[in-house]
Every structure is written in C-alpha cells, then in structure tokens.
Design a protein around this motif. Structure first.
Motif, PDB file in Angstrom:
ATOM      1  N   UNK A  19     -47.024  12.772  48.397  1.00  0.00           N
ATOM      2  CA  UNK A  19     -46.865  12.475  49.525  1.00  0.00           C
ATOM      3  C   UNK A  19     -47.249  13.121  50.752  1.00  0.00           C
ATOM      4  N   UNK A  20     -46.569  14.732  50.326  1.00  0.00           N
ATOM      5  CA  UNK A  20     -46.615  15.951  50.275  1.00  0.00           C
ATOM      6  C   UNK A  20     -48.092  16.311  50.616  1.00  0.00           C
ATOM      7  N   UNK A  21     -49.055  16.127  49.681  1.00  0.00           N
ATOM      8  CA  UNK A  21     -50.380  15.954  49.448  1.00  0.00           C
ATOM      9  C   UNK A  21     -51.173  15.205  50.282  1.00  0.00           C
ATOM     10  N   UNK A  22     -50.737  14.278  50.942  1.00  0.00           N
ATOM     11  CA  UNK A  22     -51.621  13.293  51.356  1.00  0.00           C
ATOM     12  C   UNK A  22     -51.783  14.219  53.016  1.00  0.00           C
ATOM     13  N   UNK A  23     -50.841  14.677  53.645  1.00  0.00           N
ATOM     14  CA  UNK A  23     -50.740  15.073  55.178  1.00  0.00           C
ATOM     15  C   UNK A  23     -51.233  16.868  54.592  1.00  0.00           C
ATOM     16  N   UNK A  24     -52.702  17.394  55.417  1.00  0.00           N
ATOM     17  CA  UNK A  24     -52.927  18.216  56.032  1.00  0.00           C
ATOM     18  C   UNK A  24     -52.066  19.482  55.960  1.00  0.00           C
ATOM     19  N   UNK A  25     -51.379  18.759  56.667  1.00  0.00           N
ATOM     20  CA  UNK A  25     -50.528  20.298  57.570  1.00  0.00           C
ATOM     21  C   UNK A  25     -50.044  20.769  56.213  1.00  0.00           C
ATOM     22  N   UNK A  26     -49.059  19.712  55.816  1.00  0.00           N
ATOM     23  CA  UNK A  26     -48.057  20.035  54.676  1.00  0.00           C
ATOM     24  C   UNK A  26     -48.856  20.824  53.688  1.00  0.00           C
ATOM     25  N   UNK A  27     -50.072  20.314  52.813  1.00  0.00           N
ATOM     26  CA  UNK A  27     -50.920  20.760  52.085  1.00  0.00           C
ATOM     27  C   UNK A  27     -50.891  22.247  52.503  1.00  0.00           C
ATOM     28  N   UNK A  28     -51.330  22.454  53.389  1.00  0.00           N
ATOM     29  CA  UNK A  28     -51.599  23.967  53.928  1.00  0.00           C
ATOM     30  C   UNK A  28     -50.489  24.775  53.675  1.00  0.00           C
ATOM     31  N   UNK A  29     -49.450  24.520  53.989  1.00  0.00           N
ATOM     32  CA  UNK A  29     -48.357  25.256  53.894  1.00  0.00           C
ATOM     33  C   UNK A  29     -47.231  25.524  52.638  1.00  0.00           C
ATOM     34  N   UNK A  30     -47.833  24.469  51.881  1.00  0.00           N
ATOM     35  CA  UNK A  30     -47.481  24.918  50.576  1.00  0.00           C
ATOM     36  C   UNK A  30     -48.525  25.216  50.128  1.00  0.00           C
ATOM     37  N   UNK A  31     -50.251  25.402  49.941  1.00  0.00           N
ATOM     38  CA  UNK A  31     -50.459  26.442  49.155  1.00  0.00           C
ATOM     39  C   UNK A  31     -50.504  27.840  50.110  1.00  0.00           C
TER      40      UNK A  31
END
Length: 78
Positions: A19-31
């Motif tokens: 679910x988090x990876x589908x949200x671009x901002x959450x994906x960027x923060x995770x990376x």
C-alpha cells in the motif's frame, strides 16, 4: 465457466508495504530511509569492527540493498 473467467481478480491480502509503495511520497520517504541505513552500515564497516559484527552488518547491507533494488524497480504486469 463456473464464474472463473470473470475479469481481474482482487488479491485476498495486501501488505502495508504494498500500500505504501503505491503512494509516491511514501515510497520516496522509504527509499531515503533505506539509503540512510545503507550509508550508516557502510560507515560502520569502514571503521572496522569485530568479525561477528562485520558479518551481521554485511548481511544487513545485502538485505537493505536487495530491498532497495526491489522497491525502485518499475512494477511488472503479470
């Protein structure tokens, strides 16, 4: 036949990470977070540590690197 050929199937369970990876901002923060951990581990390895710690840090480094590679790859369609 028997209702099995109906279009796209919904998955039974979706992980929070998916679910988090589908949200671009959450994906960027995770990376960014993963890259930070990788840099911290590399810094510790450069300092020199005991053999046991070196092996554990090496395993963590490989794990984070694999996770980063998977997360940053474009989604594949099945």
């Amino acid at each position: 036949m028997f209702g099995l050929d109906k279009g796209k199937k919904e998955p039974l369970f979706i992980f929070d990470l998916e679910k988090d990876l589908q949200d671009d901002s959450k994906q960027t923060k995770l990376v960014q977070r993963i890259e930070k951990h990788i840099q911290e581990i590399k810094t510790e390895l450069r300092k020199g540590t005991k053999v046991e710690e070196f092996e554990k840090l090496g395993l963590l480094l490989h794990g984070y690197s694999a996770l980063l590679k998977i997360i940053t790859q474009p989604a594949r369609k099945h």
